[in-house]
Design an enzyme around this catalytic site. Sequence first.
Site, PDB file in Angstrom:
ATOM      1  N   SER A 148       0.957  -1.233  -0.117  1.00 21.26           N
ATOM      2  CA  SER A 148       0.022   0.042  -0.010  1.00 21.26           C
ATOM      3  C   SER A 148       1.044   1.242   0.015  1.00 21.26           C
ATOM      4  O   SER A 148       0.291   2.249  -0.123  1.00 21.26           O
ATOM      5  CB  SER A 148      -0.852   0.085   1.053  1.00 21.26           C
ATOM      6  OG  SER A 148      -2.118  -0.860   1.024  1.00 21.26           O
ATOM      7  N   LYS A 151       0.128   3.588  -2.652  1.00 21.00           N
ATOM      8  CA  LYS A 151      -1.143   4.599  -2.573  1.00 21.00           C
ATOM      9  C   LYS A 151      -0.696   6.037  -2.548  1.00 21.00           C
ATOM     10  O   LYS A 151      -1.348   6.942  -2.703  1.00 21.00           O
ATOM     11  CB  LYS A 151      -2.053   4.334  -1.304  1.00 21.00           C
ATOM     12  CG  LYS A 151      -2.848   2.983  -1.430  1.00 21.00           C
ATOM     13  CD  LYS A 151      -3.637   2.869  -0.506  1.00 21.00           C
ATOM     14  CE  LYS A 151      -4.821   1.619  -0.530  1.00 21.00           C
ATOM     15  NZ  LYS A 151      -4.250   0.497  -0.244  1.00 21.00           N
ATOM     16  N   SER A 206      -6.021   2.889   4.933  1.00 23.36           N
ATOM     17  CA  SER A 206      -5.243   2.045   3.658  1.00 23.36           C
ATOM     18  C   SER A 206      -6.429   1.572   3.037  1.00 23.36           C
ATOM     19  O   SER A 206      -6.474   0.394   2.207  1.00 23.36           O
ATOM     20  CB  SER A 206      -4.244   1.105   3.853  1.00 23.36           C
ATOM     21  OG  SER A 206      -3.443   0.945   2.979  1.00 23.36           O
TER      22      SER A 206
END
Length: 457
Positions: A148, A151, A206
Amino acid sequence: MTTSPNATRSATARRRGAALAAASASFLLPLAAAAPALAAPPAPSASHTPSAPGSPRTGPGASPGGTPSGKPSGTPADGKGRPPKQPPAKMSEVGGELLGKPGVQVLPRPGAPELPKDLSGDAWLIADAESGEVLAAKNAHWRLAPASTLKMLFADTLLPKFPKEQRHKVVPADLEGMGEGSSQVGLKEDSTYSVEELWLGVFLRSGNDAVHVLSAMNGGVQQTVRDMQAHAEELQANDTHVVTPDGYDADGQVSSAYDLTLFARSGLQKPDFRKYCSTATAQFPGEERKDGKRETFGIQNTNRLLTGQGVPFYKGIAGVKNGSTTNAGNTFTGVAQHGDRKLLVTVMNPETKEPNEVYKEAAHLLDWGFEATGHVKPVGTLVAPLNAPGKDGGKSGGQAGDKAQASVAGSSGSGGGGMWTAVGITGASVVALAAAAYVVHRRWPLPDLAKRRGGRS
């Protein structure tokens, strides 16, 4: 309901054009006033405690929403996206020749502290957030699964496209294609959320559901993947190959400690990015009920150095993003400020499997970096975007233009304080300084990140 993506992109293009035109006339762009109000560390709460250090570990395999494409060189061909067991003997030299070599790279001067012992990450990097000087690194350009932390690229790419007040009603198609076991903030179909709320879901929890909704607003997952890849290339993040917008494990999806640090550094130029990644807790809207009532529930940032949960709260921490998947292990990129010094750190996949090890190793590297500043010779630099004026293509490690840059840096004092703290470069914008006849392209000043996080030592 959302506004037309084409109309939004056109408006964004007009704003960027106006910013560039204004830059050529030499002006100051103060960012200190836009510094985020950083949330205080939350009190322990059983109902709001994350069950894992970052995004839940997920099974390998591409998200159905991903875009199939060829693998970059150096990635495995087993169809499951697993990282190679050893770094290549020669990697990219973007940012400097030493950064393309495997193993630990550090150039100590007299009085330099020793690197922390027992650093077990497959790759890591510690750099000055403003000058871009890389103080030390290990396997900086090794292409590994990012989880993640990808991101950060997603946010840096899409944040300018939608005003935070814009509202969107979630439809079933928005949530299609999420990988099995994805982390979610808890979006509900037929409920309406503001863009600001969606970004809080991305940064704090997340939330892959929030990522997919924002991607749908951007024209779909495949369009978002293309936009992210194009932005990565603009940032010279050439180790990165995007397959899913949320970082879910997918064959061929890779990044590097170097690239993840570039994403964080670019994102931190944006006030909203700084605000979201530094927020420890928030209230999030629940499902819209037929009676018109809508309750809220608490969400907490999964960055444990920010919340002090499971590991000590890190003095001066101000973001950025963590992640965890089967292929990536645990990954983390953070930014912290002590005095006028701001450092970026990235750690990927610690071999030591102790709880919260990625945060512990990141904290040790930050401690070392603050102590080592001025006592080590940089092993490379974080390069400027391709469209930044006067850049040298990255391979020289930032030597081109150093003479002019040194003159600019000399006017600011150590660490980029004073005037430089109040000047920012956002995305591809060019800021020409009326007080100095130099275009800043390698020194990316940031506002005071940690005044309310105990970082002013």
